[in-house]
Design a protein around this motif. Structure first.
Motif, PDB file in Angstrom:
ATOM      1  N   ARG A  25       0.837  -1.215   0.000  1.00 39.63           N
ATOM      2  CA  ARG A  25       0.000   0.000   0.000  1.00 39.63           C
ATOM      3  C   ARG A  25       0.861   1.251   0.000  1.00 39.63           C
ATOM      4  O   ARG A  25       0.609   2.198  -0.763  1.00 39.63           O
ATOM      5  CB  ARG A  25      -0.918   0.003   1.230  1.00 39.63           C
ATOM      6  N   TYR A  28       2.603   1.812  -3.565  1.00 41.19           N
ATOM      7  CA  TYR A  28       1.788   2.340  -4.668  1.00 41.19           C
ATOM      8  C   TYR A  28       1.179   3.707  -4.338  1.00 41.19           C
ATOM      9  O   TYR A  28       0.937   4.506  -5.250  1.00 41.19           O
ATOM     10  CB  TYR A  28       0.727   1.312  -5.084  1.00 41.19           C
ATOM     11  N   ALA A  29       0.964   3.959  -3.077  1.00 44.44           N
ATOM     12  CA  ALA A  29       0.499   5.301  -2.691  1.00 44.44           C
ATOM     13  C   ALA A  29       1.563   6.335  -3.032  1.00 44.44           C
ATOM     14  O   ALA A  29       1.268   7.409  -3.584  1.00 44.44           O
ATOM     15  CB  ALA A  29       0.172   5.347  -1.200  1.00 44.44           C
ATOM     16  N   TRP A  34      -2.109   6.641  -4.933  1.00 46.35           N
ATOM     17  CA  TRP A  34      -3.330   5.913  -4.620  1.00 46.35           C
ATOM     18  C   TRP A  34      -3.779   6.161  -3.183  1.00 46.35           C
ATOM     19  O   TRP A  34      -2.971   6.353  -2.277  1.00 46.35           O
ATOM     20  CB  TRP A  34      -3.111   4.413  -4.791  1.00 46.35           C
ATOM     21  N   TYR A  36      -6.865   4.405  -0.316  1.00 48.78           N
ATOM     22  CA  TYR A  36      -7.399   3.062  -0.098  1.00 48.78           C
ATOM     23  C   TYR A  36      -8.642   3.043   0.773  1.00 48.78           C
ATOM     24  O   TYR A  36      -8.839   3.911   1.621  1.00 48.78           O
ATOM     25  CB  TYR A  36      -6.329   2.173   0.577  1.00 48.78           C
ATOM     26  N   ALA A  50      -8.137   0.238  -4.158  1.00 46.69           N
ATOM     27  CA  ALA A  50      -7.264   1.378  -4.408  1.00 46.69           C
ATOM     28  C   ALA A  50      -7.955   2.361  -5.340  1.00 46.69           C
ATOM     29  O   ALA A  50      -8.633   1.951  -6.292  1.00 46.69           O
ATOM     30  CB  ALA A  50      -5.949   0.913  -5.015  1.00 46.69           C
ATOM     31  N   LYS A  52      -7.540   6.242  -7.478  1.00 48.19           N
ATOM     32  CA  LYS A  52      -6.728   7.344  -7.983  1.00 48.19           C
ATOM     33  C   LYS A  52      -7.680   8.499  -8.274  1.00 48.19           C
ATOM     34  O   LYS A  52      -8.600   8.353  -9.079  1.00 48.19           O
ATOM     35  CB  LYS A  52      -5.988   6.917  -9.255  1.00 48.19           C
ATOM     36  N   SER A  56     -11.869   4.111  -8.716  1.00 46.97           N
ATOM     37  CA  SER A  56     -11.248   2.819  -8.403  1.00 46.97           C
ATOM     38  C   SER A  56     -10.319   2.378  -9.535  1.00 46.97           C
ATOM     39  O   SER A  56     -10.640   2.504 -10.715  1.00 46.97           O
ATOM     40  CB  SER A  56     -12.325   1.757  -8.166  1.00 46.97           C
ATOM     41  N   GLY A 139      -1.431   6.747 -13.342  1.00 51.61           N
ATOM     42  CA  GLY A 139      -1.654   6.099 -12.058  1.00 51.61           C
ATOM     43  C   GLY A 139      -2.637   4.947 -12.113  1.00 51.61           C
ATOM     44  O   GLY A 139      -2.984   4.374 -11.087  1.00 51.61           O
ATOM     45  N   ALA A 140      -3.076   4.595 -13.322  1.00 50.61           N
ATOM     46  CA  ALA A 140      -4.023   3.484 -13.498  1.00 50.61           C
ATOM     47  C   ALA A 140      -3.464   2.525 -14.551  1.00 50.61           C
ATOM     48  O   ALA A 140      -2.543   2.869 -15.301  1.00 50.61           O
ATOM     49  CB  ALA A 140      -5.391   4.001 -13.941  1.00 50.61           C
TER      50      ALA A 140
END
Length: 258
Positions: A25, A28-29, A34, A36, A50, A52, A56, A139-140
Motif C-alpha cells: 500500500r 503504490y500510494a 493511490w 485506499y 485502491a 486514484k 477505483s 496512475g491506473a
C-alpha cells in the motif's frame, strides 16, 4: 472509462496478491498517489480497494500465511457475462481451474484459471462491482499483455472461449503479436514469448501502468524498494519499462507517445 465501456472478454479489473499489504500500500500510494478503502474483514477478508483521484483502479489482498509457493503477483480479470458457462468452455478448451466460480457478496462473481499456455487469468461477472473506474489514465492500468510460451494456443483460446475478435499486429519470426479487439478498440495483447521467457518462468499476463514520465517514475520506484527488470526504452507505443515492486510483484510502466 465506465463499466458500460468494458465489453465482455475485455480486462475489467486488476488486483495484487501481496505477502506484505502494508508495504505494498505504501509503495503504490507513494508511486501513483493511490488512496485506499479496506473492505469488511468478515465479508471480504480485508480486501483493499485502491483509488486514484477518487476513481477505483485496483484491489490489494494479503496472501495467506500458508500460501507458500505463490509469488506476489498482479492479476488481470476479464469481464464475462456468465462465469459458470465461461469456466466450462475454458476447461473444454484446455484450461485448468485454479479457483472455481464463487460469489462475492453484493459485488459479483469471480474465478481464476490457468490458460492452455500456463498463464493465470481471472474472470469477473459484474454485480455491484463493475470494474475499474479509471483506465488509460496516469496512475491506473493502461494495457494488459499476455506473454505466452504457446502463442497459437493462447490466441485461439481467448478468441474461442471469450468470444473476442483478434487482429494480428505482427507476424515475423522475431515478433509475433495479436491484439484482442472489440471493433476498433484494442482490449489486450498476446505476444509470442517462447523465445525469451526463461524455462522456469511460466506464461504470464503483464499489466502496464500509465505515467507521464517513465524515467522519473522509475527513479521514484527505486527509492521505494523496486527493482528494474527491463530498462526504459522507446517503442512505437510510448516509453516502456518493467519493474518488480517492493515485495517482488512484476509490473510495467508506459508513457504514451507525446
Amino acid at each position: 472509462m465506465n463499466s458500460q465501456e468494458i465489453p465482455a472478454g475485455a480486462p475489467c479489473w486488476i488486483d495484487l496478491m501481496t505477502s506484505d499489504i502494508a508495504k505494498s500500500r505504501d509503495f503504490y500510494a507513494a508511486l501513483f498517489g493511490w488512496s485506499y478503502e479496506v473492505g469488511d474483514q468478515e465479508m471480504y477478508g480485508g480486501y483493499t480497494m485502491a483509488f486514484k483521484d477518487g476513481k477505483s483502479v485496483a484491489g490489494l489482498m494479503q496472501s495467506q500465511e500458508n500460501g507458500e509457493g505463490y509469488p506476489d503477483m498482479w492479476t488481470t480479470y476479464l469481464r464475462v457475462d456468465d462465469i459458470e458457462a465461461t469456466m466450462a468452455a475454458a476447461k473444454n478448451a484446455g484450461a485448468i481451474a485454479y479457483m472455481e466460480p464463487m460469489n462475492v457478496p453484493e459485488q459479483g462473481k469471480m474465478a481464476m484459471l490457468g490458460d492452455p499456455s500456463g498463464a493465470s487469468i481471472g474472470l469477473w461477472e459484474f454485480g455491484g462491482h463493475t470494474g475499474f473506474q479509471s483506465h488509460e489514465e496516469n496512475g491506473a492500468a493502461a494495457w494488459h499483455e499476455l506473454h505466452s510460451k504457446d502463442y497459437p494456443a493462447a490466441v485461439s483460446f481467448y478468441h474461442d472461449v471469450f468470444g473476442v475478435d483478434t487482429s494480428v499486429m505482427s507476424d515475423t519470426p522475431e515478433f509475433r503479436y495479436t491484439n484482442l479487439v472489440d471493433g476498433e478498440k484494442e482490449l489486450a495483447g498476446i505476444m509470442d514469448a517462447a523465445g525469451f521467457l526463461p524455462d522456469q518462468m511460466p506464461s504470464n499476463w503483464q499489466i502496464y501502468f500509465q505515467t507521464d514520465d517513465v524515467d522519473a517514475t522509475i527513479a521514484k520506484a527505486l527509492t521505494l524498494g523496486a527493482t528494474i527488470i527491463n530498462a526504459a526504452e522507446d517503442s512505437p507505443y510510448g516509453r516502456i519499462a518493467g519493474l518488480s515492486d517492493c515485495t517482488g510483484a512484476m509490473f510495467k510502466l508506459v508513457q504514451p507517445p507525446a
